[in-house]
Design a protein around this motif. Structure first.
Motif, PDB file in Angstrom:
ATOM      1  N   GLY A   1      12.249  11.846   9.333  1.00 13.18           N
ATOM      2  CA  GLY A   1      11.136  11.615  10.242  1.00 13.18           C
ATOM      3  C   GLY A   1      11.574  11.052  11.579  1.00 13.18           C
ATOM      4  N   THR A   2      10.593  10.627  12.377  1.00 14.51           N
ATOM      5  CA  THR A   2      10.830  10.084  13.711  1.00 14.51           C
ATOM      6  C   THR A   2      10.536   8.590  13.703  1.00 14.51           C
ATOM      7  N   TYR A   3      11.442   7.819  14.289  1.00 15.15           N
ATOM      8  CA  TYR A   3      11.334   6.359  14.270  1.00 15.15           C
ATOM      9  C   TYR A   3      11.091   5.808  15.679  1.00 15.15           C
ATOM     10  N   LEU A   4      10.295   4.755  15.739  1.00 10.33           N
ATOM     11  CA  LEU A   4      10.061   4.061  16.999  1.00 10.33           C
ATOM     12  C   LEU A   4      11.182   3.050  17.210  1.00 10.33           C
ATOM     13  N   ARG A   5      11.950   3.217  18.299  1.00 16.32           N
ATOM     14  CA  ARG A   5      13.092   2.340  18.538  1.00 16.32           C
ATOM     15  C   ARG A   5      12.822   1.270  19.589  1.00 16.32           C
ATOM     16  N   GLU A   6      12.054   1.586  20.610  1.00 12.01           N
ATOM     17  CA  GLU A   6      11.720   0.610  21.642  1.00 12.01           C
ATOM     18  C   GLU A   6      10.277   0.837  22.073  1.00 12.01           C
ATOM     19  N   VAL A   7       9.615  -0.235  22.482  1.00 13.57           N
ATOM     20  CA  VAL A   7       8.231  -0.099  22.941  1.00 13.57           C
ATOM     21  C   VAL A   7       7.915  -1.187  23.961  1.00 13.57           C
ATOM     22  N   ASP A   8       7.194  -0.814  24.995  1.00 13.25           N
ATOM     23  CA  ASP A   8       6.650  -1.755  25.976  1.00 13.25           C
ATOM     24  C   ASP A   8       5.142  -1.798  25.730  1.00 13.25           C
ATOM     25  N   ARG A   9       4.697  -2.798  24.972  1.00  7.43           N
ATOM     26  CA  ARG A   9       3.291  -2.805  24.552  1.00  7.43           C
ATOM     27  C   ARG A   9       2.338  -3.051  25.716  1.00  7.43           C
ATOM     28  N   ALA A  10       2.783  -3.835  26.686  1.00  5.21           N
ATOM     29  CA  ALA A  10       1.932  -4.040  27.859  1.00  5.21           C
ATOM     30  C   ALA A  10       1.706  -2.721  28.592  1.00  5.21           C
ATOM     31  N   ASP A  11       2.753  -1.890  28.660  1.00  7.25           N
ATOM     32  CA  ASP A  11       2.622  -0.596  29.322  1.00  7.25           C
ATOM     33  C   ASP A  11       1.748   0.343  28.493  1.00  7.25           C
ATOM     34  N   LEU A  12       1.919   0.319  27.167  1.00  5.63           N
ATOM     35  CA  LEU A  12       1.064   1.146  26.311  1.00  5.63           C
ATOM     36  C   LEU A  12      -0.401   0.768  26.480  1.00  5.63           C
ATOM     37  N   TRP A  13      -0.669  -0.533  26.517  1.00  5.32           N
ATOM     38  CA  TRP A  13      -2.055  -0.999  26.690  1.00  5.32           C
ATOM     39  C   TRP A  13      -2.622  -0.473  28.007  1.00  5.32           C
ATOM     40  N   ARG A  14      -1.819  -0.547  29.075  1.00  5.19           N
ATOM     41  CA  ARG A  14      -2.265  -0.063  30.383  1.00  5.19           C
ATOM     42  C   ARG A  14      -2.517   1.440  30.345  1.00  5.19           C
TER      43      ARG A  14
ATOM     44  N   ALA B   1      -1.627 -16.871  22.461  1.00  5.71           N
ATOM     45  CA  ALA B   1      -1.564 -15.800  21.461  1.00  5.71           C
ATOM     46  C   ALA B   1      -1.713 -14.425  22.102  1.00  5.71           C
ATOM     47  N   PHE B   2      -2.593 -14.310  23.082  1.00  2.00           N
ATOM     48  CA  PHE B   2      -2.750 -13.019  23.756  1.00  2.00           C
ATOM     49  C   PHE B   2      -1.523 -12.682  24.597  1.00  2.00           C
ATOM     50  N   GLU B   3      -0.920 -13.696  25.212  1.00  2.00           N
ATOM     51  CA  GLU B   3       0.303 -13.448  25.968  1.00  2.00           C
ATOM     52  C   GLU B   3       1.419 -12.980  25.051  1.00  2.00           C
ATOM     53  N   GLU B   4       1.556 -13.611  23.882  1.00  3.30           N
ATOM     54  CA  GLU B   4       2.581 -13.185  22.937  1.00  3.30           C
ATOM     55  C   GLU B   4       2.333 -11.753  22.474  1.00  3.30           C
ATOM     56  N   ALA B   5       1.059 -11.375  22.298  1.00  2.61           N
ATOM     57  CA  ALA B   5       0.714 -10.029  21.855  1.00  2.61           C
ATOM     58  C   ALA B   5       0.799  -9.002  22.978  1.00  2.61           C
ATOM     59  N   GLU B   6       1.068  -9.468  24.207  1.00  2.00           N
ATOM     60  CA  GLU B   6       1.171  -8.602  25.388  1.00  2.00           C
ATOM     61  C   GLU B   6      -0.133  -7.832  25.634  1.00  2.00           C
ATOM     62  N   ILE B   7      -1.238  -8.555  25.483  1.00  2.00           N
ATOM     63  CA  ILE B   7      -2.560  -7.977  25.709  1.00  2.00           C
ATOM     64  C   ILE B   7      -3.203  -8.691  26.889  1.00  2.00           C
ATOM     65  N   PRO B   8      -3.597  -7.975  27.950  1.00  2.00           N
ATOM     66  CA  PRO B   8      -4.255  -8.614  29.099  1.00  2.00           C
ATOM     67  C   PRO B   8      -5.506  -9.360  28.644  1.00  2.00           C
ATOM     68  N   PHE B   9      -5.676 -10.572  29.155  1.00  2.00           N
ATOM     69  CA  PHE B   9      -6.689 -11.473  28.582  1.00  2.00           C
ATOM     70  C   PHE B   9      -7.292 -12.355  29.660  1.00  2.00           C
ATOM     71  N   ALA B  10      -8.582 -12.629  29.523  1.00  2.00           N
ATOM     72  CA  ALA B  10      -9.261 -13.575  30.409  1.00  2.00           C
ATOM     73  C   ALA B  10     -10.314 -14.321  29.597  1.00  2.00           C
TER      74      ALA B  10
END
Length: 309
Positions: A69-82, A111-120
């Motif tokens: 199969g195909t494996y995820l090796r690197e991810v930029d979660r902040a970029d994915l969210w955007r 917690a939101f910063e650690e999760a790389e999710i934009p938050f207010a």
């Protein structure tokens, strides 16, 4: 600004795929292309093109390993969210008038910063007002007590994201009594805040069988009403109460019967969202650390960390 490539058909699928991938662990195997295709209602080729587009932006890197199969090796979660177009998660919580609430706000931010999710954060008085804001789409997440969450019931279309546990919403509730007044005084003027589901329920528990007179107010007016002698008693959050109410008061813990009825429901904070299973909610559900929220709150309470929200 979103790359023009994400406005094409393949790009729109890539945005949906970005939301799907937000909770995928690094070094884990991705679902099969045909599984994504079935979920997204598109062809295999479209999914392959969308995945390649996400790789080309640098949001992720995959490794194909043949029959494994195909494996995820690197991810930029902040970029994915955007790229998924999910925007900033807006949370509503009570006004931060106590160190406990300041700690809770600081913990949510961490917690939101650690999760790389934009938050207010926004602050709103009254659980009902926060619920209305959530259901109308003005906010994405609310903080209420377990008592209020249960009171809203199944018909409210609420879903629990996390229960943070005892003493995360308040340390304790008790009765505030004006100097010289007694709980059994007939005609006692009792302040009640109808915007607070918690305070109404607690007031009912304490004063249901007593001959009292209710005075509708808000906690922002409570100090002045006590000072002028217009109210004799109220049930309130005891966190730093003497710093916020400039009056000669006696504080009385809730009696055993009331505590037995409540358990920890009045002191536990619940993070609640709309029960719509949106991509943003599912991403938060999979990534937000409730433990980090509570540890940070405790650090603020002990003075080991400055509030920052």
């Amino acid at each position: 600004m979103l790359d023009a490539r994400f406005l094409t058909r393949n790009g729109m699928v890539a945005r949906r795929l970005a939301a799907e991938l937000l909770n995928q662990r690094v070094d884990s195997r991705l679902p099969r292309i045909r599984d994504y295709a079935e979920r997204l209602g598109v062809g295999n080729g479209t999914v392959q093109a969308a995945l390649q587009l996400l790789e080309n932006t640098g949001a992720l890197r995959t490794e194909a390993r043949g029959h494994l199969g195909t494996y995820l090796r690197e991810v930029d979660r902040a970029d994915l969210w955007r790229l998924a177009g999910l925007g900033t998660m807006l949370a509503a919580m009570p006004l931060p008038y106590s160190r406990r609430y300041e700690g809770l706000a600081t913990g949510l931010r961490a917690a939101f910063e650690e999760a790389e999710i934009p938050f207010a954060l926004t602050f709103m008085r009254g659980a009902q007002a926060r619920l209305d804001a959530l259901m109308s789409g003005k906010v994405d997440l609310i903080v209420v007590s377990r008592l209020a969450f249960d009171a809203f019931g199944e018909g409210s279309r609420l879903s629990q994201l996390a229960d943070l546990g005892p003493r995360t919403y308040v340390g304790a509730h008790g009765v505030l009594l004006r100097a010289g007044a007694a709980l059994d005084d007939p005609g006692l003027a009792v302040a009640v805040d109808t915007s607070s589901a918690d305070q109404q329920e607690l007031t009912r528990l304490v004063f249901a069988d007593r001959p009292v007179r209710y005075v509708e107010t808000s906690y922002m007016q409570l100090s002045e009403l006590f000072r002028r002698g217009e109210v004799d008693a109220s049930v309130w959050n005891l966190d730093e109460v003497h710093q916020h109410i400039a009056a000669d008061l006696t504080t009385i813990p809730l009696d055993e019967a009331a505590r037995g009825h409540l358990g920890d429901r009045n002191s536990s904070a619940v993070l609640a969202v709309r029960a719509d299973d949106s991509p943003a909610v599912e991403a938060v559900r999979g990534r937000l650390s409730a433990d980090l929220v509570t540890r940070t709150q405790q650090d603020v309470l002990t003075g080991d960390r400055l509030p920052s929200y």
